[in-house]
Design a protein around this motif. Structure first.
Motif, short mmCIF file in Angstrom:
data_model
loop_
_atom_site.label_atom_id
_atom_site.label_comp_id
_atom_site.label_asym_id
_atom_site.label_seq_id
_atom_site.Cartn_x
_atom_site.Cartn_y
_atom_site.Cartn_z
N ILE A 201 88.80 63.12 14.06
CA ILE A 201 89.40 61.98 13.40
C ILE A 201 90.00 62.47 12.08
CG2 ILE A 201 89.06 59.63 12.58
CD1 ILE A 201 88.41 60.09 15.55
N ALA A 202 91.31 62.32 11.95
CA ALA A 202 92.00 62.68 10.72
C ALA A 202 92.21 61.42 9.90
CB ALA A 202 93.35 63.34 11.03
N ILE A 203 91.73 61.42 8.65
CA ILE A 203 91.88 60.25 7.79
C ILE A 203 92.31 60.69 6.40
CG2 ILE A 203 90.16 58.92 9.06
CD1 ILE A 203 88.22 59.40 6.81
N PRO A 229 82.17 59.53 29.37
CA PRO A 229 80.90 59.58 28.64
C PRO A 229 80.67 60.88 27.89
CG PRO A 229 80.53 59.76 31.01
CD PRO A 229 81.97 59.39 30.82
N GLN A 230 81.43 61.94 28.21
CA GLN A 230 81.25 63.23 27.54
C GLN A 230 81.99 63.31 26.21
OE1 GLN A 230 82.54 66.06 30.53
NE2 GLN A 230 80.45 66.29 31.30
N LEU A 231 82.87 62.38 25.93
CA LEU A 231 83.65 62.42 24.69
C LEU A 231 82.74 62.27 23.48
CD1 LEU A 231 86.49 62.41 23.35
CD2 LEU A 231 86.42 59.91 23.53
N GLN A 232 82.93 63.12 22.49
CA GLN A 232 82.14 63.04 21.27
C GLN A 232 83.01 63.31 20.06
OE1 GLN A 232 79.17 66.20 21.02
NE2 GLN A 232 80.33 67.46 22.44
N VAL A 233 82.68 62.66 18.95
CA VAL A 233 83.37 62.92 17.69
C VAL A 233 82.78 64.19 17.10
CG1 VAL A 233 83.84 62.08 15.37
CG2 VAL A 233 83.85 60.48 17.30
N ARG A 234 83.61 65.23 17.00
CA ARG A 234 83.12 66.54 16.54
C ARG A 234 83.41 66.80 15.08
NH1 ARG A 234 79.83 70.01 18.91
NH2 ARG A 234 81.18 71.80 18.59
N ALA A 235 84.41 66.13 14.53
CA ALA A 235 84.75 66.37 13.13
C ALA A 235 85.51 65.19 12.55
CB ALA A 235 85.56 67.65 12.98
N ILE A 236 85.27 64.94 11.27
CA ILE A 236 86.07 64.03 10.46
C ILE A 236 86.78 64.90 9.43
CG2 ILE A 236 86.08 62.01 8.97
CD1 ILE A 236 84.91 61.38 11.70
N ALA A 253 79.61 57.89 3.87
CA ALA A 253 79.59 56.83 4.90
C ALA A 253 79.91 57.42 6.27
CB ALA A 253 80.58 55.74 4.53
N MET A 254 80.88 58.35 6.32
CA MET A 254 81.23 58.99 7.59
C MET A 254 80.08 59.86 8.10
SD MET A 254 84.12 58.08 8.78
CE MET A 254 85.45 57.04 8.20
N PHE A 255 79.39 60.52 7.19
CA PHE A 255 78.25 61.35 7.57
C PHE A 255 77.15 60.50 8.20
CE2 PHE A 255 74.12 63.29 6.39
CZ PHE A 255 74.21 64.44 7.15
N PRO A 265 86.76 68.38 4.07
CA PRO A 265 87.80 68.00 3.12
C PRO A 265 88.92 69.03 3.11
CG PRO A 265 85.87 68.88 1.95
CD PRO A 265 85.59 68.99 3.43
N ALA A 266 90.08 68.65 3.66
CA ALA A 266 91.26 69.53 3.62
C ALA A 266 91.99 69.22 2.31
CB ALA A 266 92.15 69.29 4.83
N ARG A 267 91.78 70.07 1.33
CA ARG A 267 92.20 69.76 -0.04
C ARG A 267 93.71 69.62 -0.19
NH1 ARG A 267 88.96 74.79 -2.37
NH2 ARG A 267 89.44 75.48 -0.24
N GLU A 268 94.12 68.77 -1.13
CA GLU A 268 95.54 68.55 -1.38
C GLU A 268 96.16 69.78 -2.05
OE1 GLU A 268 96.31 65.38 -4.05
OE2 GLU A 268 94.94 66.11 -5.60
N SER A 269 97.46 69.91 -1.88
CA SER A 269 98.18 71.05 -2.45
C SER A 269 99.66 70.70 -2.55
CB SER A 269 97.99 72.28 -1.56
OG SER A 269 98.97 73.26 -1.83
#
Length: 310
Positions: A201-203, A229-236, A253-255, A265-269
């Motif tokens: 999930i990219a937010i 049923p195998q689908l899982q959220v692996r990363a935010i 909250a996501m954790f 956290p993909a930091r801004e640049s």
């Protein structure tokens, strides 16, 4: 797959001495904010995935960094010797097909797209083309992919499961397939979720963007219950991440909502912003920039080298 043309651009590994984020098991909210340092959250229960892998990058909103996330993760895995295929399931003009405009299409004959796969005019393998980057391949799309959303059953049979079945029938030896899904929760996004094993999930860190994330999460829950049923959220992944109190609150909250998923956290640049405007991969034009390092580390954590099978 079409006959391969030369892939001329190697994707290098990054220097290990660059400014990578620390790895933590959770964000420390007890530390005063001015002393707090964000890190990549790797829960104690998290385990890298075995290959091959099908991953969907999703969110119901446009402009939150899904395409950048798909591309930068793909290039990070290519740099590690993986054979990666990107599927552009976003009909918007700003999608992966535009970013990878230097894809090696055939000089003559039709250029096949994901729409042709849904309409039964091509197999997924036939619609897969090499890009100029060694090890990276693309299934392109055009805005007419939107036709799939409103197509009658006589035109697109079983749209929810078609992409999954196409992947199963594909004879290509892909280590990782990444599906960049569109901004609405229609047939295309559901098809991508049904086809995938993992969801990323990219937010962005704004409140409205995070509130909108609830819709895609509800769709994921529904798909898991009914179709996959195998689908899982692996990363935010927080795109354009900047250190502030709201980010820390949302990250925690996501954790809590996804205790087994990475929080990245993909930091801004500023340089990354210019790369986005130019529709060029950040890894290739600004390899030392912080978001590139964050996507690189996420790629390392999601799929460990020793996990490849088959």
């Amino acid at each position: 797959m079409t006959a391969l043309q030369a892939q001329t651009v190697p994707v290098p590994m990054l220097d290990v001495d660059l400014e990578f984020l620390d790895i933590v098991t959770e964000w420390d909210t007890s530390t005063p904010f001015h002393q707090w340092r964000p890190g990549i959250v790797v829960p104690a229960t998290f385990r890298p995935a075995a290959l091959p892998r099908v991953i969907v990058v999703a969110n119901q909103k446009g402009g939150v960094g899904k395409t950048i996330t798909s591309l930068e993760l793909a290039l990070a895995w290519v740099a590690r010797g993986r054979r990666v295929r990107l599927i552009d399931a976003d009909p918007q003009k700003a999608g992966l097909t535009v970013w990878l405009k230097e894809t090696c299409y055939p000089a003559d004959g039709p250029r096949l797209t994901l729409r042709d796969v849904f309409y039964g005019k091509a197999t997924l393998a036939e619609a897969t083309y090499p890009t100029i980057y060694k090890g990276l391949y693309l299934v392109p799309s055009e805005p007419d992919l939107n036709d799939v959303e409103n197509a009658p059953p006589t035109k697109v049979l079983s749209p929810e499961s078609l992409l999954r079945d196409s992947l199963r029938a594909d004879e290509g030896d892909w280590d990782i397939t990444i599906i960049d899904s569109g901004p609405n929760l229609g047939k295309l996004t559901v098809a991508a979720l049904v086809a995938a094993q993992d969801a990323i999930i990219a937010i962005q860190d704004g409140g409205l963007e995070v509130e909108g994330t609830g819709s895609v999460l509800e769709t994921i829950r529904s798909v898991r219950k009914r179709l996959n049923p195998q689908l899982q959220v692996r990363a935010i992944i927080f795109t354009d991440f900047k250190k502030d109190k709201l980010c820390r609150k949302i990250g925690n909250a996501m954790f809590k909502a996804f205790p087994d998923a990475l929080i990245v956290p993909a930091r801004e640049s500023t340089q990354a912003g210019w790369a986005s405007l130019a529709k060029r991969p950040m890894r290739m034009c600004a390899p030392g920039e912080k978001p590139v390092l964050d996507y690189d580390r996420a790629a390392d954590l999601l799929v460990a080298p020793e996990q490849k099978v088959g």
